[in-house]
Design a protein around this motif. Structure first.
Motif, mmCIF file in Angstrom:
data_model
loop_
_atom_site.group_PDB
_atom_site.id
_atom_site.type_symbol
_atom_site.label_atom_id
_atom_site.label_comp_id
_atom_site.label_asym_id
_atom_site.label_seq_id
_atom_site.Cartn_x
_atom_site.Cartn_y
_atom_site.Cartn_z
ATOM 1 N N HIS A 57 0.856 -1.191 0.000
ATOM 2 C CA HIS A 57 0.000 0.000 0.000
ATOM 3 C C HIS A 57 0.887 1.234 0.000
ATOM 4 O O HIS A 57 1.967 1.236 0.608
ATOM 5 C CB HIS A 57 -0.917 0.000 1.231
ATOM 6 N N ASP A 58 0.420 2.295 -0.646
ATOM 7 C CA ASP A 58 1.201 3.533 -0.696
ATOM 8 C C ASP A 58 1.352 4.191 0.665
ATOM 9 O O ASP A 58 2.277 4.991 0.871
ATOM 10 C CB ASP A 58 0.548 4.524 -1.665
ATOM 11 N N LEU A 78 5.137 -3.154 8.936
ATOM 12 C CA LEU A 78 4.509 -2.173 8.058
ATOM 13 C C LEU A 78 4.519 -0.837 8.780
ATOM 14 O O LEU A 78 3.974 -0.718 9.885
ATOM 15 C CB LEU A 78 3.075 -2.596 7.729
ATOM 16 N N VAL A 79 5.153 0.170 8.190
ATOM 17 C CA VAL A 79 5.424 1.424 8.884
ATOM 18 C C VAL A 79 4.730 2.593 8.191
ATOM 19 O O VAL A 79 4.956 2.836 6.990
ATOM 20 C CB VAL A 79 6.941 1.694 8.953
ATOM 21 N N THR A 80 3.886 3.311 8.947
ATOM 22 C CA THR A 80 3.267 4.537 8.459
ATOM 23 C C THR A 80 3.986 5.727 9.085
ATOM 24 O O THR A 80 4.997 5.570 9.759
ATOM 25 C CB THR A 80 1.765 4.589 8.809
ATOM 26 N N ALA A 81 3.441 6.920 8.896
ATOM 27 C CA ALA A 81 4.076 8.118 9.431
ATOM 28 C C ALA A 81 4.104 8.135 10.953
ATOM 29 O O ALA A 81 5.050 8.659 11.562
ATOM 30 C CB ALA A 81 3.367 9.365 8.909
ATOM 31 N N ARG A 159 0.621 -13.400 14.784
ATOM 32 C CA ARG A 159 0.631 -12.399 15.860
ATOM 33 C C ARG A 159 0.912 -11.032 15.260
ATOM 34 O O ARG A 159 1.902 -10.836 14.549
ATOM 35 C CB ARG A 159 1.705 -12.739 16.907
ATOM 36 N N GLY A 160 0.034 -10.097 15.544
ATOM 37 C CA GLY A 160 0.198 -8.728 15.071
ATOM 38 C C GLY A 160 0.377 -7.789 16.240
ATOM 39 O O GLY A 160 -0.417 -7.812 17.191
ATOM 40 N N THR A 161 1.420 -6.965 16.193
ATOM 41 C CA THR A 161 1.690 -5.998 17.261
ATOM 42 C C THR A 161 1.611 -4.586 16.682
ATOM 43 O O THR A 161 2.426 -4.210 15.833
ATOM 44 C CB THR A 161 3.078 -6.219 17.883
ATOM 45 N N PHE A 162 0.619 -3.832 17.141
ATOM 46 C CA PHE A 162 0.448 -2.445 16.704
ATOM 47 C C PHE A 162 1.268 -1.535 17.614
ATOM 48 O O PHE A 162 1.176 -1.631 18.839
ATOM 49 C CB PHE A 162 -1.027 -2.039 16.767
ATOM 50 N N LEU A 163 2.041 -0.651 17.018
ATOM 51 C CA LEU A 163 2.944 0.236 17.755
ATOM 52 C C LEU A 163 2.660 1.689 17.414
ATOM 53 O O LEU A 163 1.932 1.997 16.474
ATOM 54 C CB LEU A 163 4.392 -0.117 17.422
ATOM 55 N N GLY A 164 3.263 2.587 18.197
ATOM 56 C CA GLY A 164 3.073 4.007 17.945
ATOM 57 C C GLY A 164 1.641 4.417 18.234
ATOM 58 O O GLY A 164 1.027 3.973 19.209
ATOM 59 N N ASP A 165 1.088 5.273 17.385
ATOM 60 C CA ASP A 165 -0.275 5.750 17.607
ATOM 61 C C ASP A 165 -1.281 4.608 17.556
ATOM 62 O O ASP A 165 -2.302 4.636 18.243
ATOM 63 C CB ASP A 165 -0.633 6.807 16.562
ATOM 64 N N ASP A 172 -10.215 -0.372 15.362
ATOM 65 C CA ASP A 172 -10.484 -1.542 14.537
ATOM 66 C C ASP A 172 -10.607 -1.169 13.063
ATOM 67 O O ASP A 172 -11.056 -1.985 12.253
ATOM 68 C CB ASP A 172 -11.772 -2.234 15.005
ATOM 69 N N GLU A 173 -10.229 0.054 12.727
ATOM 70 C CA GLU A 173 -10.257 0.515 11.351
ATOM 71 C C GLU A 173 -8.892 1.114 11.007
ATOM 72 O O GLU A 173 -8.029 1.269 11.861
ATOM 73 C CB GLU A 173 -11.365 1.545 11.144
ATOM 74 N N GLY A 174 -8.704 1.451 9.755
ATOM 75 C CA GLY A 174 -7.468 2.088 9.338
ATOM 76 C C GLY A 174 -6.634 1.205 8.438
ATOM 77 O O GLY A 174 -6.891 -0.002 8.277
ATOM 78 N N VAL A 175 -5.595 1.806 7.847
ATOM 79 C CA VAL A 175 -4.808 1.113 6.838
ATOM 80 C C VAL A 175 -4.046 -0.078 7.406
ATOM 81 O O VAL A 175 -3.896 -1.115 6.737
ATOM 82 C CB VAL A 175 -3.849 2.114 6.148
ATOM 83 N N LEU A 176 -3.570 0.011 8.657
ATOM 84 C CA LEU A 176 -2.826 -1.105 9.241
ATOM 85 C C LEU A 176 -3.749 -2.264 9.620
ATOM 86 O O LEU A 176 -3.383 -3.438 9.462
ATOM 87 C CB LEU A 176 -2.024 -0.640 10.449
#
Length: 213
Positions: A57-58, A78-81, A159-165, A172-176
């Motif tokens: 994804h862009d 996967l890294v966003t801003a 296993r998914g680990t969400f980091l940062g914001d 439960d929504e969003g690009v990640l």
């Protein structure tokens, strides 16, 4: 992606309590998928990493860090801003239940580190919201927030680990979250022991870059 810790008094710290968590039905109705359930179309921007096939994804970069001093690749990030999602896959039994054991171990490890964990019901069943103490570059005390989800499929655990914001303000929504749902797991037919990491492989057309770039 550490944050500054707010100072609290000892009297304000309540004893942690993990309430029973209900598991909703059809946890993988919208993904993540087993390779037997979904095959990427020729025009879909998927990246084949062997055991994990992730959709590009862009809005995020795909990073493949190595494990310690070895050249093994155990995760894709996967890294966003302002956030990131780390994905790891493990072998599991046909009967399932591995995420229950892994979750308990994570809770114990967080307590050992002096952190806090909260177990709640999420879109994939029980998940953990964690805060681990860290030292900031200026020497002040802070914390590292994360949200850890576990999804079990046919003889695998993702296993998914969400980091940062995404760890500080879970959604439960969003690009990640969409990226997590789009993951395809290709465990393979080889005999493996439960919890064995499914190591990733670089695509043939991968371009290596340094962290400074």
């Amino acid at each position: 992606m550490a944050l500054r810790r707010k100072k609290v008094h000892a009297d304000d710290q309540a004893e942690e309590h993990h309430d029973p968590v209900e598991t909703p039905p059809a946890l993988r109705a919208n993904g993540p998928w087993d390779v037997s359930e979904k095959v990427p179309g020729a025009d879909e921007p998927y990246v084949d990493l062997g055991p994990l096939i992730v959709r590009g994804h862009d809005d995020y970069a795909i990073q493949l860090p190595t494990e310690g001093d070895s050249e093994d690749i155990g995760s894709v990030v996967l890294v966003t801003a302002d956030a990131a999602l780390e994905l790891r896959a493990f072998a599991a039994t046909r009967s399932g239940g591995l995420w229950d054991d892994v979750r308990d171990d994570l809770i114990i490890e967080v307590e050992r580190l002096g952190g806090q964990s909260e177990q709640i019901s999420g879109p994939f069943g029980p998940e953990l919201h964690i805060r681990v103490p860290v030292e900031l570059p200026d020497g002040e005390e802070g914390f590292q927030p994360s949200r850890i989800v576990g999804i079990e499929g046919p003889r695998w655990l993702l296993r998914g680990t969400f980091l940062g914001d995404a760890g500080l303000n879970p959604s439960d929504e969003g690009v990640l979250m969409d990226a997590l749902k789009n993951v395809i797991v290709a465990r393979g037919d080889e005999p493996r022991i439960p919890r064995e990491a499914l190591l990733l492989t670089l695509p043939a057309d991968a371009v290596m870059t340094s962290e400074q770039e």
